[in-house]
Each structure stands twice: as structure tokens, then as C-alpha cells.
Write an enzyme that holds these catalytic residues in place. Sequence first.
Site, PDB file in Angstrom:
ATOM      1  N   HIS A 110       2.020   3.155  -5.898  1.00  0.00           N
ATOM      2  CA  HIS A 110       1.663   2.549  -4.612  1.00  0.00           C
ATOM      3  C   HIS A 110       0.629   1.432  -4.808  1.00  0.00           C
ATOM      4  CE1 HIS A 110       0.640   2.729  -0.234  1.00  0.00           C
ATOM      5  NE2 HIS A 110      -0.551   2.354  -0.685  1.00  0.00           N
ATOM      6  N   GLU A 111      -0.431   1.708  -5.537  1.00  0.00           N
ATOM      7  CA  GLU A 111      -1.481   0.713  -5.739  1.00  0.00           C
ATOM      8  C   GLU A 111      -1.013  -0.460  -6.600  1.00  0.00           C
ATOM      9  OE1 GLU A 111      -4.039   0.576  -3.903  1.00  0.00           O
ATOM     10  OE2 GLU A 111      -3.859   2.583  -3.069  1.00  0.00           O
ATOM     11  N   HIS A 117       0.434  -3.000  -4.350  1.00  0.00           N
ATOM     12  CA  HIS A 117      -0.587  -3.869  -3.769  1.00  0.00           C
ATOM     13  C   HIS A 117      -1.067  -4.898  -4.789  1.00  0.00           C
ATOM     14  CE1 HIS A 117      -0.653  -1.620  -0.160  1.00  0.00           C
ATOM     15  NE2 HIS A 117      -1.389  -0.601  -0.588  1.00  0.00           N
TER      16      HIS A 117
END
Length: 107
Positions: A58-59, A62
Amino acid sequence: YFRDDGIAVFFCKLPYLGEATFPWMNRPGDPLPYVQISTTAITGGSDGAHSGGMTLVHEMGHFFGLLHPFPRIPSCKDKGDFVDDTPRQKGSKLGCPVGSDSCPDKP
């Protein structure tokens, strides 16, 4: 020791699951772009539903410029993540439920 041809990933005690710098946050002379993950959110960590290792995935999204498809305050008024293959979501979801579209009138 850091090099400019890699990604710095830090695993540490955090009061949240993780965070990453977005590409547009990285300017010459700024501290190294990074991803940091809570030790409770890694595979085998103590954070139950979030301990499967997907927080890093997920990170990293980003880190490479992907936004959430939902706003911080639940609403269908947000612009989403600006990626056509992801429908806008009214709020966050745990996991990736197939067919989830909580804003069907907003592509």
C-alpha cells in the site's frame, strides 16, 4: 548510508500503519524519499487484520504516486484517485472487495 538509486524502507515502532513520501514531495536537497512501516503491520506482526504484509505494498503505491480512491471524510464528492480503472469510493475498505462501488453515479 544511502544511495540515490534505491528506495529507503524503514521498519519501526509507529502509532500508525505506515507512510511514504509522494513523488511530488521529493525535491533536490530534501531528505531521502522513504517508506516507513510499523513493525506491527509486517507479516507476523501483532496488528491482526493489518499484519499480512500488505501495508508495505500500500505505501509503495503512494511512493510511486497512487492516491486513495476515497476522501478522508466519507463522501462521493471527492475526485477519487484519478485512475480510470478504480471507481470512486465513499470511504475506506479493508482488503480489496471485488465489485465494490459505493459511488455508482461517479465513475
